[in-house]
Every structure is written in C-alpha cells, then in structure tokens.
Scaffold this motif. Structure first.
Motif, PDB file in Angstrom:
ATOM      1  N   GLU A   1       5.129  -9.854  -1.378  1.00 14.99           N
ATOM      2  CA  GLU A   1       3.986  -9.038  -1.748  1.00 14.99           C
ATOM      3  C   GLU A   1       3.552  -8.150  -0.595  1.00 14.99           C
ATOM      4  O   GLU A   1       3.832  -8.437   0.574  1.00 14.99           O
TER       5      GLU A   1
ATOM      6  N   ASP B   1      -2.990  -5.540  -0.823  1.00 11.58           N
ATOM      7  CA  ASP B   1      -3.592  -4.727  -1.878  1.00 11.58           C
ATOM      8  C   ASP B   1      -4.417  -3.569  -1.330  1.00 11.58           C
ATOM      9  O   ASP B   1      -4.683  -2.604  -2.056  1.00 11.58           O
TER      10      ASP B   1
ATOM     11  N   VAL C   1      -3.871  -1.045   0.285  1.00  9.12           N
ATOM     12  CA  VAL C   1      -3.120   0.128   0.734  1.00  9.12           C
ATOM     13  C   VAL C   1      -3.887   1.417   0.498  1.00  9.12           C
ATOM     14  O   VAL C   1      -3.517   2.463   1.026  1.00  9.12           O
TER      15      VAL C   1
ATOM     16  N   PRO D   1       1.301  -3.097  -4.738  1.00  6.08           N
ATOM     17  CA  PRO D   1      -0.145  -3.181  -4.490  1.00  6.08           C
ATOM     18  C   PRO D   1      -0.937  -2.591  -5.655  1.00  6.08           C
ATOM     19  O   PRO D   1      -0.528  -1.587  -6.251  1.00  6.08           O
ATOM     20  N   SER D   2      -2.056  -3.211  -5.975  1.00  4.80           N
ATOM     21  CA  SER D   2      -2.852  -2.766  -7.123  1.00  4.80           C
ATOM     22  C   SER D   2      -3.420  -1.369  -6.933  1.00  4.80           C
ATOM     23  O   SER D   2      -3.716  -0.677  -7.915  1.00  4.80           O
TER      24      SER D   2
END
Length: 296
Positions: A230, A233, A235, A256-257
């Motif tokens: 992973e 998130d 970013v 990343p979401s």
C-alpha cells in the motif's frame, strides 16, 4: 565547456551534472541511464525551470538530450537509455569541485554538493561521523547496490539509513536503490527540499505516512518493490508530484484514495483497481502520458 561550445547556461549545467551521474565510481565504467531518469534529476536540481513557466521542464529536458545527441556528446540505445561519449579525464576537469565520488576511507571538504557511494557503507564504525557532521550543503546522495544480492539480503540497515536522512536534511535528490530495505525511517519526512526519491527494488511493505509531508517531491520511484502492499493515503499533499512509478509492484493491493486529486501527474505506469479504487479515478488525470498498466 569551450570544446562543445554549449550555447546556454542550462545546457552547461545539465552537461556538468551528467558527468557526475554517468561516472559514479573512480574506475572508468561506461554506464547507461534512462533518458527520463536523467531529465528528472535535472528537474530536481532546478536546471529546467519551474512547471509554472511557459514550457514544461520535461520538454526542456528532452530538448537538452536531443542537443547532446546532435553534438555526439550522448549516444542512445533502442531501450531509451543513453550514455556519455567523453572520457573521464574530461569529467574531472569540468565537474570540478561541485561533485565528489566518495571512497570507503575517503575524505571530503565541507562544501561538497553531490555524493555517490557504494552500498557497503557502515556508519556504525564511526568512520563517516565527520562527513555527516560537516557537510550540510549536500544536495544529491546516490546509494545504489551494483552487485547482485539475494532477495531478502539487507544492504542498508535502518540505523544507517536514519543516519543518512538525519545528516543530509537539505537533499534535493536521494537514491536508495536495491538495498533490501524493509522499513523506511520516519526521518524521511524531514527532507523538506526533496524533489527526487528513488526507493526502487527494496522490500518495503508500506511507506511511512510522513512521506506525504514532502511538498516539493516531483518524482517518487518505487519500481520493483515486490513486497509493497500500500501507499500512504495522504498523497494529496504531494503538491508537486509529477511522476509516481509503481511498475512491477506486484503485491500492491490498492491505490491511494486521494490519487484522483493529483491532476498534475505526468506518469503513472501502473494502476490497481480494487474495492477502494475504480477506473473512474483516472478521468481527471489528464496530464498522464506514456504506458499505463491496469491490474486487479
């Protein structure tokens, strides 16, 4: 530079830096570098201007490459790699005091800006304490394993890596490649000036959340990190990120979401769909170019 009659300061800067990048050892070995890597290094050093200028820095870099090819300073291969055609004697003359090739027992002055080192560096002996203490002007640090290692072999310990990150806080370019690292120290978040980070071919499962604090980061290279599952998130805090290289990260479970917010991305060679990520997230990434592999 009179031998080449380089017409601009940009070409002169890029050429001098290329001498450093192409010869990272004291023995003459002809090395090949991908064109895109060299351009991104030039970007990180500030040789190609800013993305807010009229011309994109990647395009300016490509123009420099073409000029060097035209002058037969560079030669190219079909796989997109280039090499330099001039002798190492010329390297020493032109690169001058603005670079150094550090040996295991070598010494350096306090004003060096660029370091390249073999992966057998051992900070636990204290041999490098004076180097870490005195050289606050270092902007580039390249550490790459040149010899083949077994898959789980660790060539750079957490303590040694943390010592590097804590010492060279003004880095713009950092390469820690193919070292078998399993954990990246949180001190990576202190490198506020970092533009280029290459962590390819390491054994990370994940990266520290604080890596999202690198607001000036332009290139994050994670290719062939086979155990990476992973990415952070956060970013969306990568206000400058243009190249996110996660190709051959075969265990990556999701993206990343906040990836869709990185509308300034220009390269994203691998995208993973999952319950968290759909192909719809690519719609706003209008600047992405080149190959894109999609996996599930």
């Amino acid at each position: 530079y009179s031998e080449f009659d380089l017409p601009s300061w940009r070409l002169r800067q890029c050429f001098a830096y290329s001498l450093f990048r192409f010869y990272p050892s004291t023995d003459f070995v002809k090395e090949f570098v991908k064109e895109e890597e060299l351009i991104r290094l030039w970007m990180a050093e500030g040789f190609l201007g800013h993305s807010s200028s009229q011309h994109e820095p990647e395009d300016l870099g490509h123009e420099c490459i073409q000029e060097f090819l035209r002058r037969s300073i560079f030669s190219s291969q079909e796989d997109g790699c280039i090499s330099i055609n001039k002798s190492k004697a010329l390297t020493t003359i032109l690169a001058g005091n603005d670079r150094v090739y550090l040996e295991d027992n070598g010494t350096t002055d306090d004003n060096i800006r660029r370091l390249v080192k073999g992966s057998n560096m051992d900070v636990s002996t204290g041999n490098f304490s004076s180097l870490f203490k005195n050289n606050k002007s270092v902007r580039t640090f390249l550490l790459e394993e040149k010899q083949q290692r077994v898959p789980d072999q660790v060539m750079l310990s957490w303590l040694a890596c943390d010592a590097i990150l804590s010492a060279f806080t003004r880095l713009r370019v950092l390469t820690l490649k193919d070292l078998g690292m399993k954990v990246l120290p949180a001190s990576i978040g202190d490198l506020k000036s970092l533009r280029y980070l290459d962590l390819s071919r390491n054994n990370f499962n994940k990266l520290p959340i604080c890596i999202g604090e690198l607001l000036h980061l332009q290139t994050l290279q994670l290719s062939h990190c086979l155990k990476l599952k992973e990415l952070p998130d956060d970013v969306n805090y990568f206000a400058s990120l243009r190249h996110l290289e996660v190709d051959e990260c075969t265990n990556l479970m999701h993206m990343p979401s906040a990836l869709r917010k990185l509308t300034w991305l220009r390269s994203l060679p691998h995208f993973v769909t999952s319950k968290r990520n759909s192909l719809g997230e690519l719609i706003d990434l209008n600047e992405v170019r080149g190959e894109l592999e999609i996996s599930h």
